[in-house]
Design a protein around this motif. Sequence first.
Motif, PDB file in Angstrom:
ATOM      1  N   LYS A  93       0.850  -1.192   0.000  1.00  0.00           N
ATOM      2  CA  LYS A  93       0.000   0.000   0.000  1.00  0.00           C
ATOM      3  C   LYS A  93       0.889   1.246   0.000  1.00  0.00           C
ATOM      4  O   LYS A  93       2.057   1.201   0.380  1.00  0.00           O
ATOM      5  N   VAL A  94       0.293   2.360  -0.413  1.00  0.00           N
ATOM      6  CA  VAL A  94       1.061   3.601  -0.565  1.00  0.00           C
ATOM      7  C   VAL A  94       1.730   3.999   0.752  1.00  0.00           C
ATOM      8  O   VAL A  94       2.891   4.431   0.759  1.00  0.00           O
ATOM      9  N   GLU A  95       1.039   3.859   1.853  1.00  0.00           N
ATOM     10  CA  GLU A  95       1.622   4.237   3.147  1.00  0.00           C
ATOM     11  C   GLU A  95       2.893   3.445   3.427  1.00  0.00           C
ATOM     12  O   GLU A  95       3.895   4.003   3.891  1.00  0.00           O
ATOM     13  N   SER A  96       2.869   2.151   3.118  1.00  0.00           N
ATOM     14  CA  SER A  96       4.052   1.320   3.347  1.00  0.00           C
ATOM     15  C   SER A  96       5.183   1.684   2.398  1.00  0.00           C
ATOM     16  O   SER A  96       6.355   1.688   2.775  1.00  0.00           O
ATOM     17  N   ILE A  97       4.832   2.011   1.140  1.00  0.00           N
ATOM     18  CA  ILE A  97       5.844   2.395   0.149  1.00  0.00           C
ATOM     19  C   ILE A  97       6.578   3.654   0.578  1.00  0.00           C
ATOM     20  O   ILE A  97       7.816   3.715   0.568  1.00  0.00           O
ATOM     21  N   VAL A  98       5.813   4.669   0.968  1.00  0.00           N
ATOM     22  CA  VAL A  98       6.410   5.970   1.298  1.00  0.00           C
ATOM     23  C   VAL A  98       7.151   5.928   2.629  1.00  0.00           C
ATOM     24  O   VAL A  98       8.168   6.607   2.802  1.00  0.00           O
ATOM     25  N   SER A  99       6.668   5.109   3.566  1.00  0.00           N
ATOM     26  CA  SER A  99       7.279   5.076   4.899  1.00  0.00           C
ATOM     27  C   SER A  99       8.374   4.024   5.033  1.00  0.00           C
ATOM     28  O   SER A  99       8.990   3.916   6.090  1.00  0.00           O
ATOM     29  N   GLU A 100       8.625   3.248   3.966  1.00  0.00           N
ATOM     30  CA  GLU A 100       9.612   2.175   4.054  1.00  0.00           C
ATOM     31  C   GLU A 100      10.988   2.697   4.445  1.00  0.00           C
ATOM     32  O   GLU A 100      11.690   2.123   5.275  1.00  0.00           O
ATOM     33  N   GLY A 101      11.418   3.810   3.836  1.00  0.00           N
ATOM     34  CA  GLY A 101      12.716   4.382   4.165  1.00  0.00           C
ATOM     35  C   GLY A 101      12.792   4.852   5.605  1.00  0.00           C
ATOM     36  O   GLY A 101      13.833   4.713   6.269  1.00  0.00           O
ATOM     37  N   LEU A 102      11.688   5.392   6.117  1.00  0.00           N
ATOM     38  CA  LEU A 102      11.653   5.836   7.514  1.00  0.00           C
ATOM     39  C   LEU A 102      11.836   4.652   8.459  1.00  0.00           C
ATOM     40  O   LEU A 102      12.515   4.758   9.488  1.00  0.00           O
ATOM     41  N   ALA A 103      11.221   3.515   8.094  1.00  0.00           N
ATOM     42  CA  ALA A 103      11.347   2.325   8.932  1.00  0.00           C
ATOM     43  C   ALA A 103      12.772   1.779   8.898  1.00  0.00           C
ATOM     44  O   ALA A 103      13.336   1.402   9.938  1.00  0.00           O
ATOM     45  N   ARG A 145       4.860   9.187  12.681  1.00  0.00           N
ATOM     46  CA  ARG A 145       5.175   8.771  11.316  1.00  0.00           C
ATOM     47  C   ARG A 145       3.956   8.912  10.410  1.00  0.00           C
ATOM     48  O   ARG A 145       4.057   9.397   9.282  1.00  0.00           O
ATOM     49  N   LYS A 146       2.789   8.511  10.895  1.00  0.00           N
ATOM     50  CA  LYS A 146       1.563   8.621  10.110  1.00  0.00           C
ATOM     51  C   LYS A 146       1.254  10.079   9.773  1.00  0.00           C
ATOM     52  O   LYS A 146       0.888  10.400   8.634  1.00  0.00           O
ATOM     53  N   ASP A 147       1.404  10.960  10.765  1.00  0.00           N
ATOM     54  CA  ASP A 147       1.135  12.384  10.536  1.00  0.00           C
ATOM     55  C   ASP A 147       2.108  12.966   9.513  1.00  0.00           C
ATOM     56  O   ASP A 147       1.726  13.774   8.650  1.00  0.00           O
ATOM     57  N   PHE A 148       3.373  12.550   9.594  1.00  0.00           N
ATOM     58  CA  PHE A 148       4.384  13.040   8.656  1.00  0.00           C
ATOM     59  C   PHE A 148       4.060  12.595   7.230  1.00  0.00           C
ATOM     60  O   PHE A 148       4.164  13.389   6.281  1.00  0.00           O
ATOM     61  N   ILE A 149       3.653  11.339   7.076  1.00  0.00           N
ATOM     62  CA  ILE A 149       3.328  10.814   5.744  1.00  0.00           C
ATOM     63  C   ILE A 149       2.103  11.521   5.175  1.00  0.00           C
ATOM     64  O   ILE A 149       2.058  11.850   3.974  1.00  0.00           O
ATOM     65  N   ARG A 150       1.099  11.784   6.007  1.00  0.00           N
ATOM     66  CA  ARG A 150      -0.092  12.492   5.533  1.00  0.00           C
ATOM     67  C   ARG A 150       0.268  13.896   5.041  1.00  0.00           C
ATOM     68  O   ARG A 150      -0.222  14.352   3.998  1.00  0.00           O
ATOM     69  N   GLU A 151       1.132  14.562   5.772  1.00  0.00           N
ATOM     70  CA  GLU A 151       1.556  15.903   5.367  1.00  0.00           C
ATOM     71  C   GLU A 151       2.367  15.853   4.074  1.00  0.00           C
ATOM     72  O   GLU A 151       2.267  16.732   3.212  1.00  0.00           O
ATOM     73  N   LEU A 181      -1.415  15.131  -3.323  1.00  0.00           N
ATOM     74  CA  LEU A 181      -2.325  13.994  -3.202  1.00  0.00           C
ATOM     75  C   LEU A 181      -3.086  14.059  -1.880  1.00  0.00           C
ATOM     76  O   LEU A 181      -2.576  14.580  -0.884  1.00  0.00           O
ATOM     77  N   ARG A 182      -4.312  13.524  -1.878  1.00  0.00           N
ATOM     78  CA  ARG A 182      -5.102  13.478  -0.653  1.00  0.00           C
ATOM     79  C   ARG A 182      -4.586  12.359   0.250  1.00  0.00           C
ATOM     80  O   ARG A 182      -4.037  11.368  -0.226  1.00  0.00           O
ATOM     81  N   GLU A 183      -4.796  12.486   1.539  1.00  0.00           N
ATOM     82  CA  GLU A 183      -4.287  11.489   2.476  1.00  0.00           C
ATOM     83  C   GLU A 183      -4.999  10.153   2.379  1.00  0.00           C
ATOM     84  O   GLU A 183      -4.483   9.127   2.837  1.00  0.00           O
ATOM     85  N   ASP A 184      -6.179  10.129   1.737  1.00  0.00           N
ATOM     86  CA  ASP A 184      -6.898   8.859   1.622  1.00  0.00           C
ATOM     87  C   ASP A 184      -6.233   7.893   0.632  1.00  0.00           C
ATOM     88  O   ASP A 184      -6.635   6.737   0.525  1.00  0.00           O
ATOM     89  N   VAL A 185      -5.211   8.359  -0.102  1.00  0.00           N
ATOM     90  CA  VAL A 185      -4.500   7.465  -1.027  1.00  0.00           C
ATOM     91  C   VAL A 185      -3.638   6.463  -0.271  1.00  0.00           C
ATOM     92  O   VAL A 185      -3.223   5.448  -0.837  1.00  0.00           O
ATOM     93  N   LEU A 186      -3.353   6.712   0.999  1.00  0.00           N
ATOM     94  CA  LEU A 186      -2.406   5.895   1.751  1.00  0.00           C
ATOM     95  C   LEU A 186      -2.860   4.449   1.910  1.00  0.00           C
ATOM     96  O   LEU A 186      -2.031   3.547   2.056  1.00  0.00           O
TER      97      LEU A 186
END
Length: 322
Positions: A112-122, A132-138, A145-150
């Motif tokens: 999912k998009v959230e996992s793709i974008v946050s993979e480097g952070l992890a 982390r969730k708030d940072f990705i939404r921002e 893009l809207r945050e619902d894409v995550l």
Amino acid sequence: MSVKELIKIEKLKKYFPVKSGIISRVTNYVKAVDEIDLSIPEGQTIGLVGESGCGKTTLGKTILKLLEPTSGEIIFDNNNLTHLSASNMRPFRREMQIVFQDPYGSLNPRMKVESIVSEGLAIHNILSGQDRKDFIRELMKTVGLREDVLSRYPHEFSGGQRQRIAIARALALKPKFIVCDEPISALDVSVQAQIINLFIELQEKFKLTYLFISHDLRVVRHISDKVAVMYLGKIVEISPSKELYKNPLHPYTQILISSVPIADPSRKREMAVLKGDVPSPINPPSGCSFHPRCPIAVDKCKTLEPQLRDVGSGHFVSCHLV
């Protein structure tokens, strides 16, 4: 006030071995990047142009050490990265990112998009939980893009939206330097301008430095501070963007620029035709590598290799006849 050089490469080579025979003996080398010197000032964009197969993408990946250099030096922010091991390179991975050409192939379809974008952070253990969730939404808002894409998968998006996701992934670690490897060539023309404007906005907001690789000279002119022209593994001309388009000096650059279509149908211009095929990087021509296709080549060009030299105003060219 002098501008700091964020990236500096010296005599950089990347050769790929050609193997043959039963025992796979190395018989030759593909000289994809051949003794290139290049500096990229902090906060600026260097456009890299040339025909397909000239080594543009290989150069970008070698600078990031996604490909190990054959020889030469890679200096990033006053740190010599050339001989660093994978573990010692890890801190620099956060500061050096890439946006690939194909948004359909560069995103994992099973994530999912959230996992793709946050993979480097992890991987780098940056932020966790709700922070982390708030940072990705921002970050999603930042790339348009809207945050619902995550909660969705890559196949649910258009090409332009996928490339925005790829850009968000590159931005997540707050890098200083991004290699943009033909990031709009796989997109519809109507979307290309949006992505280019996004790159410009992000550069101003986050003080980013780009190596922007493209075969579209109109796009490179719009986004670049300087433009480097590459042919058969070598830089043949580099200049401030406006100067290069106003006064191209190398015959290869002149032909490339003359082939750019004019938007006004009432204006007519004779387009120069580049004859012949690109020579093999396994056995490049002697002397100037462009001489078999050059309309003004002389005997000297066939035997003596020209060096990249300053002809004034930060304009460098490798041609005996300039």
